[in-house]
Scaffold this active site. Structure first.
Site, PDB file in Angstrom:
ATOM      1  N   ASP A 208      28.941 -28.504 -13.141  1.00 18.97           N
ATOM      2  CA  ASP A 208      29.946 -29.633 -12.896  1.00 18.97           C
ATOM      3  C   ASP A 208      29.122 -30.347 -11.738  1.00 18.97           C
ATOM      4  O   ASP A 208      29.937 -31.556 -11.524  1.00 18.97           O
ATOM      5  CB  ASP A 208      31.295 -28.850 -12.068  1.00 18.97           C
ATOM      6  CG  ASP A 208      31.996 -28.042 -13.479  1.00 18.97           C
ATOM      7  OD1 ASP A 208      32.364 -28.788 -14.408  1.00 18.97           O
ATOM      8  OD2 ASP A 208      32.001 -27.004 -13.326  1.00 18.97           O
TER       9      ASP A 208
ATOM     10  N   HIS B  58      27.344 -19.840  -9.539  1.00 17.67           N
ATOM     11  CA  HIS B  58      27.597 -19.519 -10.746  1.00 17.67           C
ATOM     12  C   HIS B  58      27.621 -18.014 -10.854  1.00 17.67           C
ATOM     13  O   HIS B  58      26.674 -17.244 -10.450  1.00 17.67           O
ATOM     14  CB  HIS B  58      26.670 -20.106 -11.610  1.00 17.67           C
ATOM     15  CG  HIS B  58      27.206 -20.085 -13.113  1.00 17.67           C
ATOM     16  ND1 HIS B  58      27.090 -19.109 -13.812  1.00 17.67           N
ATOM     17  CD2 HIS B  58      27.793 -21.026 -13.953  1.00 17.67           C
ATOM     18  CE1 HIS B  58      27.745 -19.315 -15.249  1.00 17.67           C
ATOM     19  NE2 HIS B  58      28.036 -20.365 -14.969  1.00 17.67           N
TER      20      HIS B  58
END
Ligand code: COA
Length: 375
Positions: A311, A260
């Protein structure tokens, strides 16, 4: 001129919608000042959407009115149903979604009205209609009758009902509700930034949302969730996870659902909630995906030091809910629409055109050679 590739670390605007910060080595995510863990525990998607749009938690009466307004806005105009019927059945549901949103815009004679009241009204309409677009398209492409919205059901329940044709049990609907809360906003992620760039030109709200859906679909953003389930299906059994991860890393390929831009070396707080949800659902539904996912997460951390992102476990949640793989990204959009519209309105209300600069690195001062002199 210093170039920050990918605009990493650049503060591009002020916002009062969500706060993503790392404090004492722990990541914090708040919507309008409320911690995501409290919202996941106590709130509903409708209440969270209200909070994002209006800035405060609603009173009981305000929430009831908001819920009723959303219910009244769920049904699609016949033209949109016609569009869903005519699109090729192999069209990816995200392409369907952006096409249908664009069509909704073409039907709104007041689409260019971007004052606060009009923008809020259009935001409510989009929040209410996106689940119906997704569910109707899925039923049309699979040759099933449409299941119309049921005003007795809340946002998450009604979506599962329209998709599958039966009222979901409490565990399933609450799982989706929490998932939508966790996806509702996330500061200046790529799709929200895209929406704000479009809003900064004073483009209409449909255009801004279409732009955002385009950005969300890419595999480095919301598209990762679909790639995660494809990866879990390929691995198929937990004991193959490590060998799969090593093979990917050797080939310098990315493992979807990991890494991320903001949460480097700290766990994304949404992942904590989604992991718990995925684990609980897997146990109840007897789904194998969570166990495989856990082995993948261990191997990626061991060999690359990367943590899972939002996700990763949401893919396990959707798989346990029996949702088709290509609906994972549209469901992300179904949650994020609250955040997108809140950001678009915030941009409209305090606008300055977003127009950064680029460092030119191409050739300069080249002599133009007329076509007839070129080989
Ligand atoms: N799998 C393997 N390696 C990864 C990785 C992944 N998912 N994510 C990052 N890396 C590696 C990069 O290869 C790079 O390694 P190196 O320094 O050895 O070259 C390092 O980690 C930094 O990556 P970088 O691309 O600079 O990070 P970023 O901040 O630009 O990228 C993402 C962030 C999300 C785009 C990236 O982590 C990614 O591609 N993840 C997979 C897609 C995904 O899950 N997206 C959903 C995000 S919520």
């Amino acid at each position: 001129m210093e170039v920050k590739e990918g605009l990493e670390g650049i503060i591009a605007c002020k916002t009062a919608i969500s706060r993503v910060e790392v404090e004492d080595g722990k990541a914090i995510l708040e919507y309008r000042g409320y911690n995501i863990h409290d919202l996941a525990k106590h709130s509903t998607y409708e209440e969270t959407a209200y909070l994002l749009l209006f800035g405060d938690l609603p009173s009981r009466r305000e929430l009831k009115t908001f819920e009723e307004e959303l219910k009244d806005l769920r049904e699609l105009p016949a033209q949109i149903i016609g569009l869903l019927t005519h699109l090729p059945p192999f069209t990816h549901p995200m392409v369907v979604l952006r096409t249908a949103i664009s069509y909704l815009g073409s039907m709104d004679r007041e689409k260019h009205f971007i004052d606060y009241d009009h923008a809020i009204q259009k935001a409510k309409s989009l929040i209410a209609k996106i689940p119906t677009i997704i569910a109707y398209y899925h039923r049309i492409r699979t040759g099933q009758n449409l299941v119309h919205p049921n005003p007795e059901l809340n946002h998450a329940e009604n979506f599962l009902y329209m998709l599958k044709g039966e009222v979901p049990d409490r565990i399933e609907s609450r799982a989706l509700d929490v998932d939508l809360i966790l996806h509702a906003d996330h500061e200046l992620n790529a799709s929200t930034f895209t929406a704000r760039v479009a809003a900064s030109t004073l483009a209409d709200i449909y255009a801004c949302v279409v732009a955002a859906t385009g950005a969300l679909m890419g595999p480095l953003h919301g598209g990762a969730a679909q790639k995660v389930i494809e990866m879990l299906r390929e691995i198929a059994v937990p004991w193959r996870a490590e060998e799969y991860v090593l093979r990917k890393l050797e080939r310098k390929e990315r493992i979807m659902g990991f890494g991320h831009r903001v949460y480097k070396n700290v766990l994304d707080p949404r992942v904590v909630e989604l992991r718990n949800l995925a684990k609980k659902l897997a146990k109840i539904k007897g789904s194998k995906w969570f166990d495989i996912a856990e082995e993948v997460a261990k191997a990626v951390y061991k060999h690359k030091g990367l943590l899972p992102n939002v996700d990763f476990y949401s893919a396990c949640v959707y798989a346990s809910l029996g949702i088709p793989d290509d609906l994972y990204i549209p469901i992300f959009a179904m949650g994020r629409i609250a955040g997108w519209t809140a950001h678009i309105i915030e941009q409209y209300m305090n606008n300055r055109l977003i127009r950064p600069r680029a460092l030119y690195v191409g050739e300069r001062n080249r002599r133009y050679v007329p076509l007839k002199e070129r080989p």
